[in-house]
Design a protein around this motif. Structure first.
Motif, PDB file in Angstrom:
ATOM      1  N   ARG A   6       2.152  -5.808   5.122  1.00 58.30           N
ATOM      2  CA  ARG A   6       2.136  -5.031   6.249  1.00 58.30           C
ATOM      3  C   ARG A   6       0.793  -4.480   6.420  1.00 58.30           C
ATOM      4  N   ALA A   8      -0.456  -0.482   7.847  1.00 59.43           N
ATOM      5  CA  ALA A   8       0.103   0.656   7.981  1.00 59.43           C
ATOM      6  C   ALA A   8      -0.754   1.728   8.652  1.00 59.43           C
ATOM      7  N   PRO A   9      -1.275   1.412   9.895  1.00 62.19           N
ATOM      8  CA  PRO A   9      -2.225   2.400  10.427  1.00 62.19           C
ATOM      9  C   PRO A   9      -1.750   3.727  10.919  1.00 62.19           C
ATOM     10  N   SER A  10      -2.640   4.558  10.607  1.00 60.45           N
ATOM     11  CA  SER A  10      -2.253   5.997  11.326  1.00 60.45           C
ATOM     12  C   SER A  10      -2.615   6.038  12.699  1.00 60.45           C
ATOM     13  N   GLU A  42       2.019   4.647  10.567  1.00 57.44           N
ATOM     14  CA  GLU A  42       2.219   6.170   9.996  1.00 57.44           C
ATOM     15  C   GLU A  42       1.750   7.431  10.738  1.00 57.44           C
ATOM     16  N   TYR A 192       1.487  11.360   2.363  1.00 56.12           N
ATOM     17  CA  TYR A 192       1.203   9.989   2.319  1.00 56.12           C
ATOM     18  C   TYR A 192       1.825   9.189   1.019  1.00 56.12           C
ATOM     19  N   VAL A 196       4.473   6.151   1.460  1.00 54.05           N
ATOM     20  CA  VAL A 196       4.121   4.885   1.590  1.00 54.05           C
ATOM     21  C   VAL A 196       5.017   3.897   0.398  1.00 54.05           C
ATOM     22  N   ARG A 210      -5.106  -3.581   1.268  1.00 52.92           N
ATOM     23  CA  ARG A 210      -5.816  -2.825   2.199  1.00 52.92           C
ATOM     24  C   ARG A 210      -7.055  -2.512   1.650  1.00 52.92           C
ATOM     25  N   HIS A 214      -8.635   2.773  -0.980  1.00 55.99           N
ATOM     26  CA  HIS A 214      -7.172   3.164  -1.487  1.00 55.99           C
ATOM     27  C   HIS A 214      -6.960   3.007  -2.831  1.00 55.99           C
TER      28      HIS A 214
HETATM   29  N1  GLU Z   1      -1.986   4.976   6.874  1.00 63.84           N
HETATM   30  C1  GLU Z   1      -2.728   4.540   5.756  1.00 63.84           C
HETATM   31  C2  GLU Z   1      -4.307   4.222   6.574  1.00 63.84           C
HETATM   32  O1  GLU Z   1      -4.346   4.236   7.674  1.00 63.84           O
HETATM   33  C3  GLU Z   1      -2.370   3.364   5.327  1.00 63.84           C
HETATM   34  C4  GLU Z   1      -2.994   3.013   3.946  1.00 63.84           C
HETATM   35  C5  GLU Z   1      -2.122   1.930   3.417  1.00 63.84           C
HETATM   36  O2  GLU Z   1      -2.084   0.690   3.775  1.00 63.84           O
HETATM   37  O3  GLU Z   1      -1.083   2.130   2.528  1.00 63.84           O
HETATM   38  O4  GLU Z   1      -5.219   4.247   5.831  1.00 63.84           O
END
Ligand code: GLU
Length: 476
Positions: A6, A8-10, A42, A192, A196, A210, A214
């Motif tokens: 996946r 998971a963009p903010s 997200e 967060y 997640v 990612r 992270h």
């Molecule tokens: N929302 C996080 C970001 O944009 C996602 C990080 C992830 O992939 O868990 O950095």
């Protein structure tokens, strides 16, 4: 087990090149393994999240060719699930309420700075008695919820890019906040790391791919997975994209959103090709220029570099030129025509447009250069000083006049190499002047200057400009 990955963009900004590269590696891995590539928006940061950014991100991914497989999950719609999970941790004694005020935490941090020790929460409210809690509540204090982290606990995983990674609980800065401040009988907004873990597990994600920024989050998330007794996904931390100084590419480096690249005239094919090369080396024998289909057939994390990669403008531009040069003129026309329409230029017909695209295509590095390279075909140019000098040469105007007359009598639309050559020869001969003078004067008439494409080898140019034979008359 079927691979499920996946992005998971903010939605707090437009699609950034770093996020796009993460999307790309997820997409390639999913395609290689016949898996699914999913999206989770997200949007829990309500102040900074905007619908327009969500649209920009989704449209940008589609433009790049990174289509996702299932309906995107909107994280805020799973709010209650996150709260239930926090409640579970509270009941099990794995989480607790911390009533420390911002001022108290600030004092604690200042003390740590004075002692040159790293910032960490000192777990001061980990074991409050009922009576102590009552006291804080009666003072009207709100509480965050913290997850217990045992300093001695080893945290280890086998990263698909970085290999074996070893952390300890003590590296994580004390018990972590999983819900924002709220009155003691409520559960505040989940944060967060908690969200997640719950969502990745709900979406049955098998591989979390990612950026390496992270890694500390992964260590924290692994502890949460253990607390919930849910199966861990595999993790892959991809190298960052760096600027020329070796720092993470950021807004300060100018162009960073996929929109910016698009506006500058980069093609999605060149962007995805270049972003793949930025962290992955193709297997031996594979060329540096490849399509998404080609790279997805061989993509593997074994070939992903551990270190960050510097963004190289020359390389992406070169790839872009290669993509443009390999486009059939019909396809290039579709891209150029959008720009021409914005300039207020109209092609007389499709065939003319295809010819022009074929003519200028080989000289373009960026699609946008197609504006300047084709201006002369749409707008009659001003004649420059060299041009005026040329036209003042004895016999120059006369030969143009004769050419114009000859053109009047011939099928202008069907002008081709042979016919055009004949016309020029005849006109020069009948006026008794050198062919070179007529050629140069014709170039002034069509292009406004003595410089530019060689009309002898680009007879097609003449045919294309042919739609505007008035130019020659005006010039005369
Ligand atoms: N929302 C996080 C970001 O944009 C996602 C990080 C992830 O992939 O868990 O950095």
């Amino acid at each position: 087990m079927k691979v499920r990955v996946r992005l998971a963009p903010s939605p707090t900004g437009n699609l950034h090149i770093g996020t796009a590269r993460t999307a790309l590696f997820n997409w390639l891995y999913a395609r290689k393994n016949n898996g699914s590539f999913l999206l989770r928006v997200e949007d829990t940061d309500k102040e900074r999240s905007k619908d327009e950014f969500t649209s920009n991100i989704l449209e940008g991914l589609q433009w790049l060719g990174l289509q996702w497989d299932e309906e995107p999950i909107i994280q805020s719609s799973r709010y209650e699930k996150h709260k239930e999970a926090i409640s579970f941790l509270l009941k099990k004694g794995l989480a607790y309420r911390c009533y420390a005020t911002e001022e108290e935490l600030q004092l604690m941090r200042e003390k740590q700075i004075n002692e040159s020790s790293p910032p960490r929460y000192d777990n001061r409210h980990r074991n409050l008695t009922k009576a102590q809690e009552e006291l804080f509540i009666n003072e009207g204090r709100n509480a965050v919820i913290r997850f217990r982290i045992n300093d001695e606990e080893p945290i280890e995983w086998n990263d698909m890019v970085k290999g074996q990674i070893h952390w300890k609980g003590r590296d994580l800065g004390g018990d972590m906040v999983i819900a924002r401040r709220a009155p003691a009988d409520e559960i505040g907004e989940p944060l967060y790391n908690l969200a997640v873990v719950i969502d990745d597990s709900y979406m049955k994600i098998t591989n979390v791919i990612r950026g390496e920024d992270h890694i500390a989050n992964t260590a924290k998330q692994i502890l949460l997975y253990k607390a919930f007794e849910i199966k861990l996904p595999r993790f892959a931390h991809t190298p960052l994209i760096l600027n020329s100084e070796g720092r993470k590419l950021s807004k300060r480096d100018g162009v960073t959103s996929i929109n910016d690249f698009k506006q500058m005239g980069y093609t999605p094919e060149a962007i995805t090709n270049y972003m793949t090369l930025l962290g992955w080396s193709p297997p031996e024998g594979m060329e540096e220029k490849f399509t998404l289909e080609e790279s997805s057939a061989v993509f593997d994390f074994d070939r992903v570099n551990k270190a960050g990669a510097k963004f190289d403008w020359d390389k992406i531009k070169w790839l872009n030129s290669q993509v443009i040069h390999s486009l059939p003129p019909e396809k290039l026309l579709q891209l150029l025509n959008k720009l021409w329409i914005k300039e207020g230029w109209e092609i007389p017909n499709n065939e003319w447009g295809v010819k022009l695209s074929g003519l200028i295509g080989p000289s373009l590095n960026l699609i946008n250069e197609g504006i300047e390279h084709s201006r002369v075909f749409f707008e009659s140019p001003e004649i420059d000083l060299n041009g005026i000098e040329q036209l003042n040469i004895k016999g120059a105007k006369q030969s143009l006049r004769s050419l114009f007359q000859n053109l009047e009598d011939s099928p202008w639309d069907g002008l081709n190499y042979e016919i055009a050559k004949q016309l020029i020869n005849d006109s020069a001969k009948s006026e008794g002047i050198k062919k070179g003078i007529l050629m140069k004067s014709l170039r002034v008439a069509l292009l406004g200057t003595t410089q530019g494409p060689d009309l002898i080898t680009s007879w097609s140019l003449l045919a294309i400009i042919g739609k505007d034979k008035e130019r020659i008359r005006k010039c005369i």
